[in-house]
Scaffold this motif. Structure first.
Motif, PDB file in Angstrom:
ATOM      1  N   TYR A 222       0.835  -1.208   0.000  1.00 37.16           N
ATOM      2  CA  TYR A 222       0.000   0.000   0.000  1.00 37.16           C
ATOM      3  C   TYR A 222       0.869   1.257   0.000  1.00 37.16           C
TER       4      TYR A 222
ATOM      5  N   LEU B 138       2.292   2.259  -3.405  1.00 35.89           N
ATOM      6  CA  LEU B 138       1.398   2.680  -4.483  1.00 35.89           C
ATOM      7  C   LEU B 138       1.579   4.163  -4.780  1.00 35.89           C
ATOM      8  N   ASP B 139       1.353   4.534  -6.029  1.00 38.80           N
ATOM      9  CA  ASP B 139       1.366   5.950  -6.386  1.00 38.80           C
ATOM     10  C   ASP B 139       0.281   6.661  -5.598  1.00 38.80           C
TER      11      ASP B 139
ATOM     12  N   VAL C 277      -7.818   4.061  -0.426  1.00 33.91           N
ATOM     13  CA  VAL C 277      -7.241   3.265  -1.501  1.00 33.91           C
ATOM     14  C   VAL C 277      -8.313   3.136  -2.576  1.00 33.91           C
TER      15      VAL C 277
ATOM     16  N   VAL D 185      -4.244   2.960  -6.678  1.00 30.84           N
ATOM     17  CA  VAL D 185      -3.530   4.096  -6.090  1.00 30.84           C
ATOM     18  C   VAL D 185      -3.999   4.326  -4.659  1.00 30.84           C
ATOM     19  N   ARG D 186      -3.235   5.113  -3.949  1.00 30.08           N
ATOM     20  CA  ARG D 186      -3.619   5.504  -2.596  1.00 30.08           C
ATOM     21  C   ARG D 186      -3.807   7.012  -2.552  1.00 30.08           C
TER      22      ARG D 186
END
Length: 146
Positions: free
Chosen positions: A32, A35-36, A78, A88-89
């Motif tokens: 997590y 992530l971008d 998320v 993505v987050r």
């Protein structure tokens, strides 16, 4: 001596646990965090809230607007980037002041009837239904949290 009778009852409660999987593998906290990151705007489709334990601090420009009627809060999310389809987050800040939307409530976003939000670059969520929908999303449990 008098006898005192009480009635015992058993109540069953249930909880729903949401997990995020890619294939057969549950997403971990470590994945997590890699992530971008994106802004929680119209190009972001949130799946749920997460608690990674590493959310950013609330910026001073938001804390400066906190009054006795409100508090500044943050939420980690998320979801999917609507343009690329990538997982993505995101994170965002919002005022929590327990009132109907709009008007001058003293929450820091409204001043003299004019909206005064911090900049979008600070991941600010407006005081509206969209924000309420995001912060009401189910909590997604990440694998590997301790």
């Amino acid at each position: 001596m008098t006898e005192h009778q009480t009635t015992a009852t058993v109540e069953t409660l249930t909880a729903e646990v949401h997990v995020l999987k890619v294939g057969n593998r549950q997403i971990t906290r470590s994945v997590y965090l890699q992530l971008d990151s994106t802004l929680p705007d119209c190009g972001f489709h949130a799946f749920g809230r997460v608690r990674s334990g590493s959310r950013p601090s609330i910026p001073g420009n938001i804390l400066a607007r906190v009054t006795s009627l409100t508090s500044a809060r943050s939420v980690e999310l998320v979801g999917r980037d609507n343009y690329s389809g990538a997982l993505v987050r995101s994170h965002a800040f919002y005022f929590d002041c327990d009132h109907a939307f709009g008007s001058d409530c003293g929450c820091g976003e409204w001043a003299n009837g004019i909206r005064q939000p911090p900049t979008v670059e600070s991941h600010w969520l407006p005081h509206d239904r969209y924000t309420m929908d995001l912060i009401s999303l189910p909590l997604i449990v990440l694998a590997g949290l301790r």
